[in-house]
Design a protein around this motif. Structure first.
Motif, short mmCIF file in Angstrom:
data_model
loop_
_atom_site.label_atom_id
_atom_site.label_comp_id
_atom_site.label_asym_id
_atom_site.label_seq_id
_atom_site.Cartn_x
_atom_site.Cartn_y
_atom_site.Cartn_z
N TYR A 1 8.79 -23.05 38.71
CA TYR A 1 8.18 -24.01 37.80
C TYR A 1 9.15 -25.17 37.61
O TYR A 1 10.38 -24.98 37.66
CB TYR A 1 7.87 -23.36 36.45
N ASP A 2 8.60 -26.36 37.35
CA ASP A 2 9.47 -27.51 37.13
C ASP A 2 9.93 -27.58 35.68
O ASP A 2 9.63 -26.69 34.87
CB ASP A 2 8.78 -28.81 37.57
N ALA A 3 10.65 -28.64 35.33
CA ALA A 3 11.23 -28.75 33.99
C ALA A 3 10.16 -28.86 32.90
O ALA A 3 10.44 -28.56 31.73
CB ALA A 3 12.16 -29.97 33.93
N ASN A 4 8.96 -29.26 33.28
CA ASN A 4 7.85 -29.37 32.32
C ASN A 4 7.01 -28.10 32.26
O ASN A 4 5.99 -28.07 31.57
CB ASN A 4 6.96 -30.56 32.67
N GLY A 5 7.41 -27.07 33.00
CA GLY A 5 6.67 -25.83 33.00
C GLY A 5 5.48 -25.81 33.95
O GLY A 5 4.68 -24.88 33.92
N GLU A 6 5.38 -26.83 34.81
CA GLU A 6 4.29 -26.87 35.78
C GLU A 6 4.64 -26.03 37.01
O GLU A 6 5.78 -26.07 37.50
CB GLU A 6 3.99 -28.31 36.19
N ALA A 7 3.65 -25.28 37.51
CA ALA A 7 3.87 -24.46 38.69
C ALA A 7 4.13 -25.34 39.91
O ALA A 7 3.50 -26.39 40.09
CB ALA A 7 2.64 -23.57 38.93
N ILE A 8 5.07 -24.91 40.75
CA ILE A 8 5.42 -25.64 41.96
C ILE A 8 4.73 -24.98 43.15
O ILE A 8 4.94 -23.79 43.41
CB ILE A 8 6.94 -25.66 42.17
N PRO A 9 3.89 -25.71 43.88
CA PRO A 9 3.18 -25.10 45.01
C PRO A 9 4.11 -24.80 46.18
O PRO A 9 5.12 -25.49 46.40
CB PRO A 9 2.14 -26.16 45.39
N THR A 10 3.74 -23.77 46.93
CA THR A 10 4.43 -23.46 48.17
C THR A 10 4.01 -24.42 49.27
O THR A 10 4.81 -24.77 50.15
CB THR A 10 4.12 -22.02 48.60
N ALA A 11 2.74 -24.83 49.24
CA ALA A 11 2.20 -25.77 50.23
C ALA A 11 1.16 -26.64 49.55
O ALA A 11 0.49 -26.21 48.62
CB ALA A 11 1.59 -25.01 51.40
N THR A 12 1.05 -27.87 50.00
CA THR A 12 0.10 -28.81 49.42
C THR A 12 -0.82 -29.38 50.50
O THR A 12 -0.45 -29.47 51.68
CB THR A 12 0.81 -29.98 48.71
N ASN A 13 -2.02 -29.73 50.06
CA ASN A 13 -3.00 -30.40 50.93
C ASN A 13 -3.26 -29.60 52.21
O ASN A 13 -3.32 -30.15 53.31
CB ASN A 13 -2.53 -31.81 51.27
N VAL A 14 -3.44 -28.27 52.05
CA VAL A 14 -3.72 -27.39 53.19
C VAL A 14 -5.23 -27.35 53.39
O VAL A 14 -5.99 -27.11 52.45
CB VAL A 14 -3.18 -25.98 52.93
N SER A 15 -5.68 -27.58 54.62
CA SER A 15 -7.11 -27.60 54.93
C SER A 15 -7.58 -26.19 55.27
O SER A 15 -7.10 -25.57 56.22
CB SER A 15 -7.38 -28.53 56.11
N LEU A 16 -8.51 -25.68 54.46
CA LEU A 16 -9.13 -24.36 54.70
C LEU A 16 -10.60 -24.46 54.36
O LEU A 16 -10.96 -24.94 53.27
CB LEU A 16 -8.48 -23.28 53.82
N GLY A 17 -11.45 -24.03 55.27
CA GLY A 17 -12.88 -24.01 54.99
C GLY A 17 -13.46 -25.37 54.69
O GLY A 17 -14.44 -25.48 53.94
#
Length: 214
Positions: A122-138
């Motif tokens: 999580y970042d300093a604001n408590g937001e979850a940090i993604p492992t991957a972004t903008n992944v195309s599925l389905g």
């Protein structure tokens, strides 16, 4: 296996109301003026219970890539409340576990408000940090989050970047993503597929739900 009455309706809540079964695919949901909880339709096996009509559990490698699920929903959370509309999918090394300590949990978030997925960072604001972004599925773009439980189990969350609130299509792209990441193998079992909400106070209604082709 299209109508809601073929599925087990699961409800954990501290307030509000819901029926155990609904007679059709339209307008099932929960009204919870003050409470919180989780409510979902279930296809498969969960906590020792089995939905009345299902072909699950089934090895992941035996699941047809032509499977189809659909979930369309609306939400009216109270001001300041929180919710996520999600698929909750459990994959285990063994069929039909009697508990819910699943080896792998796949969550597919279609819409959400005032909440965040489980994540390893999580970042300093408590937001979850993604492992991957903008992944195309389905045919859609997703941000993906990993969470490793202390006992070695894993939750993999796919968040719809468009926050569409609905899905219709095969779940195989999501299964394959987990396979390619090495979280499970083709001889692990798809035990249940759920669709519903983790909710705070408010009204939550599904316009349709189904799962076929497993």
């Amino acid at each position: 296996m299209a109508a809601s009455q073929t599925y087990w309706f699961k409800h954990y809540a501290t307030g509000g109301n819901a029926s155990t079964w609904y007679a059709n695919d339209n307008s099932w949901g929960v009204n919870s003026p003050t409470g919180t909880g989780f409510v979902a339709m279930v296809n498969g096996k969960d906590w020792g219970w089995t939905s009345p009509v299902t072909t699950l559990p089934k090895e992941i490698g035996a699941v047809s890539p032509n499977n189809t699920t659909w979930f369309s929903q609306s939400t009216w959370p109270k001001s300041g409340s929180r919710y996520n509309a999600t698929y909750d999918i459990f994959i285990d090394p063994i069929p039909e576990p009697t508990d819910r300590n699943s080896k792998t949990e796949l969550m597919i978030w279609l819409n959400w408000y005032n909440t965040r997925p489980l994540a390893d960072r999580y970042d300093a604001n408590g937001e979850a940090i993604p492992t991957a972004t903008n992944v195309s599925l389905g045919g859609r773009s997703w941000n993906i989050y990993d969470y490793s439980w202390p006992n070695g189990d894993h939750t993999l969350s796919f968040l719809d970047r468009s926050k569409s609130g609905w899905w219709s299509g095969s779940l195989t792209p999501f299964f394959n993503y987990g396979l390619n990441r090495g979280f499970y193998t083709n001889d692990h079992y798809l035990n249940s597929v759920m669709a519903g909400w983790e909710f705070g106070p408010g009204d939550y209604t599904a316009h349709s739900w189904g799962a076929v082709g497993f």
